[in-house]
Design an enzyme around this catalytic site. Structure first.
Site, PDB file in Angstrom:
ATOM      1  N   ASP A 233     -11.341   3.427   2.448  1.00  0.00           N
ATOM      2  CA  ASP A 233     -10.208   2.616   3.658  1.00  0.00           C
ATOM      3  C   ASP A 233     -10.642   0.889   3.379  1.00  0.00           C
ATOM      4  O   ASP A 233     -10.245   0.597   2.422  1.00  0.00           O
ATOM      5  CB  ASP A 233     -10.503   2.343   4.970  1.00  0.00           C
ATOM      6  CG  ASP A 233      -8.836   3.796   5.128  1.00  0.00           C
ATOM      7  OD1 ASP A 233      -8.059   4.224   4.219  1.00  0.00           O
ATOM      8  OD2 ASP A 233      -8.341   4.135   6.171  1.00  0.00           O
TER       9      ASP A 233
ATOM     10  N   GLY B 249       0.775  -0.436  -0.003  1.00  0.00           N
ATOM     11  CA  GLY B 249       0.043   0.099  -0.385  1.00  0.00           C
ATOM     12  C   GLY B 249       0.677   1.217   0.013  1.00  0.00           C
ATOM     13  O   GLY B 249       0.488   1.733   0.500  1.00  0.00           O
TER      14      GLY B 249
ATOM     15  N   HIS C  83      -5.977  10.485   2.934  1.00  0.00           N
ATOM     16  CA  HIS C  83      -6.425   9.438   4.002  1.00  0.00           C
ATOM     17  C   HIS C  83      -7.658   8.740   3.235  1.00  0.00           C
ATOM     18  O   HIS C  83      -8.346   9.477   2.455  1.00  0.00           O
ATOM     19  CB  HIS C  83      -6.547   9.471   5.136  1.00  0.00           C
ATOM     20  CG  HIS C  83      -5.669   9.603   5.833  1.00  0.00           C
ATOM     21  ND1 HIS C  83      -4.459   8.279   6.329  1.00  0.00           N
ATOM     22  CD2 HIS C  83      -3.949  10.468   6.407  1.00  0.00           C
ATOM     23  CE1 HIS C  83      -3.521   8.601   6.612  1.00  0.00           C
ATOM     24  NE2 HIS C  83      -2.982   9.579   7.163  1.00  0.00           N
TER      25      HIS C  83
END
Length: 385
Positions: free
Chosen positions: A166, A93, A136
């Site tokens: 996420d 990631g 994020h």
């Protein structure tokens, strides 16, 4: 080359997970609980900036074997490539280009192991004007347009935890891509790169709403539509004791049941989808719910199809009778957490435990003597589990 002793539908699969935050660790946990043998590579001497949970609660490491590796050392990178030669799947990631700079990018790794499924998880994807930018979950939801739809009418957009970007748009699409590539490998014998991006995934989760907009069923703006709190029969309401209930009776037959039990005037049942009635209907529903406690309303509606539910806390959810009967959560050594999902009838998943000690590298072609040399040279860090 996976661990033959593990159970689950992915038993026999070997996964190398590059340590990180967010989507990749959850993917590693889920694959491990489905039976994959997951080796997590952590940078030697690297700490965590935040959310450094105690070992017994650290689900970002449970179910894995841990190898601390000095990736700034050429020997560390060489060892990583050897590990990838013996793996079925890589999960990473990092920002685009990081694995390439380490000497373990897809071109090199797939040359060494043509069957490798190379799973890449980023926010913006491997290319595009924003691909190198930091972000994020909330960042990616904003760019995807999804965040603009979440929140009250007249209020600001509300962060939906980090579930949508996420874990929904990230973890789930990464796993889906990896499993699809593994399926295709059975026909072609070849691995490939899976480019999973949270903007892509969150956008795909919102695909039905693009269809609704095109058909004229959806308006821009928060709190204006059937599924965003705009409709009074799909919203939450405060109760007399300060609790809340969730009302989701979209279909006419469910709304009629709801209206009968609440009760509501018949004109609201007849005009359920008339937007002009919605403000008056909402006020009537809100006033009724303020007359009783959350649990009193739960008792009234629980055995019906009115689609009314108490808004439970995480702790309350673990104690609910349905969740207990289904064993939705498991408690072990004082730690309660969700059970592995989904469920399999023949090859059940198993709850992952804290990281296993003494990872063996012999199946990757690294002898005990060579490992000792690497440890003495500082390539492999102390505390590898």
């Amino acid at each position: 080359m996976g661990d033959a002793g593990r159970s689950g539908p992915l038993s026999g699969l070997t996964v190398v997970e590059m340590a990180g935050l967010g989507p990749v660790p959850l993917a590693g946990l889920m694959l491990a609980e489905m039976g994959a043998d997951v080796l997590r590579i952590e940078r030697k001497n690297a700490g965590r900036a935040f959310l450094d949970a105690p070992r017994e609660y650290d689900l970002e490491r449970h179910g894995r074997k841990i190898l601390k590796l000095d990736l700034k050392n050429p020997e560390g990178c060489a060892l990583l490539l050897r590990l990838l030669e013996g793996a079925d799947v890589l999960l990473e990631g990092f920002r685009p280009g990081v694995m390439e700079r380490l000497g373990a990018g897809p071109e090199v790794a797939l040359t060494r192991n043509p069957r490798l499924v190379y799973g890449r998880m980023t926010g913006f994807g491997q290319d595009g004007p924003l691909s190198a930018r930091a972000g994020h979950d909330l960042t990616y939801l904003a760019w995807a347009g999804v965040l603009s739809t979440i929140g009250p009418k007249g209020g600001k957009p509300v962060p939906p935890l980090n579930l949508v970007g996420d874990y929904g748009g990230g973890t789930m699409f990464l796993i889906a891509g990896v499993l699809a590539a593994l399926f295709e490998r059975e026909r072609s014998g070849k691995g490939q790169v899976v480019d999973a991006a949270m903007v892509d995934g969150a956008s795909m989760l919102a695909a039905p709403f693009f269809g609704f907009m095109a058909a004229g069923f959806w308006r821009e703006g928060r709190g204006e539509n059937l599924l965003d709190g705009g409709a009074p029969f799909y919203d939450t309401y405060e109760t007399a004791d300060g609790g809340h209930v969730a009302v989701a009776c979209l279909e006419p037959q469910f709304f009629a049941e709801f209206a009968r039990l609440l009760p509501l005037e018949e004109r609201f049942v007849e005009g359920q989808y008339e937007r002009a009635l919605w403000p008056e209907m909402r006020a009537a529903v809100a006033a009724r719910f303020r007359e009783k406690s959350r649990d009193a309303w739960t008792a009234l509606f629980e055995a019906t199809d009115a689609c009314v539910a108490p808004v439970l806390s995480l702790k309350e959810a673990t104690d609910h009778p349905h969740n207990r009967v289904r064993a939705v959560h498991q408690t072990r050594d004082g730690f309660t957490r969700p059970a592995p999902a989904p469920r399999f009838t023949r090859t059940p998943s198993q709850r992952a435990e804290p990281a296993e000690p003494a990872v063996s590298l012999s199946r990757f072609g690294v002898s005990a003597a060579e490992r000792k040399t690497l440890e003495e040279a500082g390539v492999i860090g102390e505390g590898s589990e």
